[in-house]
Design a protein around this motif. Structure first.
Motif, PDB file in Angstrom:
ATOM      1  N   UNK A 192     148.005  64.632 -35.620  1.00  0.00           N
ATOM      2  CA  UNK A 192     148.601  63.909 -34.505  1.00  0.00           C
ATOM      3  C   UNK A 192     147.734  62.688 -34.218  1.00  0.00           C
ATOM      4  N   UNK A 193     148.334  61.615 -33.677  1.00  0.00           N
ATOM      5  CA  UNK A 193     147.527  60.420 -33.401  1.00  0.00           C
ATOM      6  C   UNK A 193     146.500  60.674 -32.302  1.00  0.00           C
ATOM      7  N   UNK A 194     145.313  60.150 -32.478  1.00  0.00           N
ATOM      8  CA  UNK A 194     144.260  60.188 -31.462  1.00  0.00           C
ATOM      9  C   UNK A 194     143.669  58.787 -31.360  1.00  0.00           C
ATOM     10  N   UNK A 195     143.115  58.463 -30.189  1.00  0.00           N
ATOM     11  CA  UNK A 195     142.600  57.106 -29.962  1.00  0.00           C
ATOM     12  C   UNK A 195     143.656  56.077 -30.369  1.00  0.00           C
ATOM     13  N   UNK A 221     145.658  60.614 -17.388  1.00  0.00           N
ATOM     14  CA  UNK A 221     146.756  61.324 -18.046  1.00  0.00           C
ATOM     15  C   UNK A 221     146.375  62.793 -18.066  1.00  0.00           C
ATOM     16  N   UNK A 222     146.978  63.571 -17.191  1.00  0.00           N
ATOM     17  CA  UNK A 222     146.596  64.972 -17.063  1.00  0.00           C
ATOM     18  C   UNK A 222     145.180  65.087 -16.528  1.00  0.00           C
ATOM     19  N   UNK A 243     142.652  54.502 -25.239  1.00  0.00           N
ATOM     20  CA  UNK A 243     142.333  55.464 -26.296  1.00  0.00           C
ATOM     21  C   UNK A 243     141.749  56.751 -25.726  1.00  0.00           C
ATOM     22  N   UNK A 244     140.908  56.626 -24.712  1.00  0.00           N
ATOM     23  CA  UNK A 244     140.205  57.807 -24.202  1.00  0.00           C
ATOM     24  C   UNK A 244     141.110  58.777 -23.462  1.00  0.00           C
ATOM     25  N   UNK A 245     142.299  58.331 -23.043  1.00  0.00           N
ATOM     26  CA  UNK A 245     143.227  59.256 -22.368  1.00  0.00           C
ATOM     27  C   UNK A 245     144.490  59.488 -23.197  1.00  0.00           C
ATOM     28  N   UNK A 246     144.489  58.990 -24.452  1.00  0.00           N
ATOM     29  CA  UNK A 246     145.699  59.105 -25.269  1.00  0.00           C
ATOM     30  C   UNK A 246     146.045  60.554 -25.599  1.00  0.00           C
ATOM     31  N   UNK A 247     145.038  61.430 -25.653  1.00  0.00           N
ATOM     32  CA  UNK A 247     145.333  62.842 -25.924  1.00  0.00           C
ATOM     33  C   UNK A 247     146.197  63.441 -24.812  1.00  0.00           C
ATOM     34  N   UNK A 253     151.545  64.376 -20.583  1.00  0.00           N
ATOM     35  CA  UNK A 253     151.150  64.068 -19.207  1.00  0.00           C
ATOM     36  C   UNK A 253     151.539  62.639 -18.866  1.00  0.00           C
ATOM     37  N   UNK A 254     151.986  62.378 -17.642  1.00  0.00           N
ATOM     38  CA  UNK A 254     152.295  61.003 -17.245  1.00  0.00           C
ATOM     39  C   UNK A 254     151.022  60.166 -17.176  1.00  0.00           C
TER      40      UNK A 254
END
Length: 396
Positions: A192-195, A221-222, A243-247, A253-254
């Motif tokens: 899955x994509x990260x960052x 995000x969450x 990037x740091x909240x992309x997970x 999460x909104x």
């Protein structure tokens, strides 16, 4: 006849180079193989905008950034944490400095001097390198490679796989190795994509803001929260803060922006009650709240029609929901989540299904944000796998 080595390391990113370094240091003959025409392409790309080696902070704060994999990676990162990365870089002759946020960089900012020094050290340890050698599996007990000279086999007592994830395939991380391992029964988590950047379908008026940095915000995000910066791009939002909240975004999460994280909602509302006169709303927000044009544009993009009541407008400024179309495609992500599952590995990162084969780096199922954490994790797991492989070779 197949060539013979004590160890073969496949993949020449930071994890692979570190594993080869550890094996050679232990006195073993090492062959380092790379499918691309040159080594460490992703590391060199990372250095184009300033190579962030690690983060200079307490271990408890550092390990927190590895999320669900923190417990698994703790022993590896304890042995090669941010301080150890700095010591290692200095040993290679690289001058480093620590920025105001704790991020550590080479003084020259680029990755090429560090890579040259590292490769020279490996040459001095007699580590052999082959480029344009793509691993294609096993031929009996031998490793099989497709090379410019045709198919080649190599016999090795141990193998370290450091093949990367599935992002930036043009740099070598194409995830093609998954079929080779799954065919041997190795448990894998889907990539899955990260960052990753965020896709946003902007309205026309946002074109004037493309390329503008967004500073002084908080993103959530969450459970993930960031005070990093972002950039408005033609395709959406990107940058360290995103990037740091992309997970969290990936998990559904909104995404919510706080455009004034240093002010409480009531203070924002109080400032908005001051007389506006003939000033436009944008000028009023700029004068009363010191909002710059980029943040005002985001407020209008995601908040229109803007509420007139100061308290309601303050609430919107403090919790602006971002309407988006998800993360950028996996090949455009900086890194990936997923890969070889923890349950498929022993404590030394050796595959339970294939004794003598170790895994390291981004091909393992963990993720971490940019800002030094991702590179530190790759170095630490490469070192751990290399040392475990050396120990495996020394056993009867």
């Amino acid at each position: 006849m197949a060539e013979q080595f004590d160890a073969v390391v496949i993949g020449t990113g930071p994890a692979g180079l570190m594993a080869a370094d550890e094996l050679a240091q232990a006195g073993h003959s090492v062959l380092l193989c790379e499918a691309k025409p040159s080594v460490a392409r992703k590391l060199l790309m990372a250095g184009k905008s300033g190579l962030n080696l690690t983060k200079d902070e307490e271990f408890d704060e550092l390990i927190h950034n590895f999320g669900a994999a923190a417990e698994w990676l703790t022993p590896m990162l304890r042995e090669f944490d941010g301080a150890a990365v700095q010591t290692w870089a200095r040993r290679l002759g690289i001058e480093i400095f620590t920025g105001s946020t704790g991020r550590v960089f080479p003084k020259v900012m680029k990755s090429s001097p560090l890579l040259r020094a590292w490769l020279l050290e490996l040459d001095q340890k007699d580590v052999q390198r082959r480029t344009r050698w793509r691993w294609s599996g096993w031929d009996g007990g031998a490793l099989k490679f497709e090379t410019p000279d045709g198919s080649q086999n190599v016999d090795a007592s141990v193998t370290v796989l450091a093949l990367g994830g599935a992002s930036w395939s043009r740099l070598g991380s194409d995830g093609a190795w998954t079929s080779l391992l799954s065919g041997k029964g190795v448990e894998l988590a889907p990539f899955q994509p990260a960052n990753a950047g965020l896709l946003v379908n902007w309205s026309d008026h946002m074109a004037a803001r493309f390329g503008a940095p967004i500073k002084g915000i908080s993103l959530q995000a969450g459970a993930l929260v960031s005070r990093g910066e972002a950039v408005i791009s033609q395709r959406g939002l990107e940058g360290g803060g995103i990037y740091s909240i992309s997970a969290g975004v990936r998990e559904g999460a909104p995404l919510v922006l706080d455009l004034l994280p240093d002010l409480e909602e009531d203070e924002v509302a109080q400032r908005l009650t001051r007389p506006r006169g003939k000033a436009s709303l944008a000028n009023h927000l700029r004068k009363m709240l010191k909002l710059d044009p980029a943040r005002i544009a985001l407020l209008q993009e995601f908040g229109r029609p803007l509420p007139q009541a100061p308290q309601e407008l303050a609430r919107l400024i403090k919790a602006l929901a971002v309407k988006h179309s998800g993360l950028r495609p996996i090949d455009e992500a900086i890194s990936t989540a997923g890969g070889v599952a923890q349950t498929a590995l022993d404590d030394g990162l050796m595959l339970k299904k294939i004794p003598g084969v170790f895994c390291a780096g981004e091909m393992l199922d963990w993720e971490a944000p940019t800002g030094g954490y991702l590179l530190t994790g790759c170095l630490a797991t490469g070192r751990w796998a290399g040392r475990a492989a050396a120990q495996y070779l020394s056993e009867p």
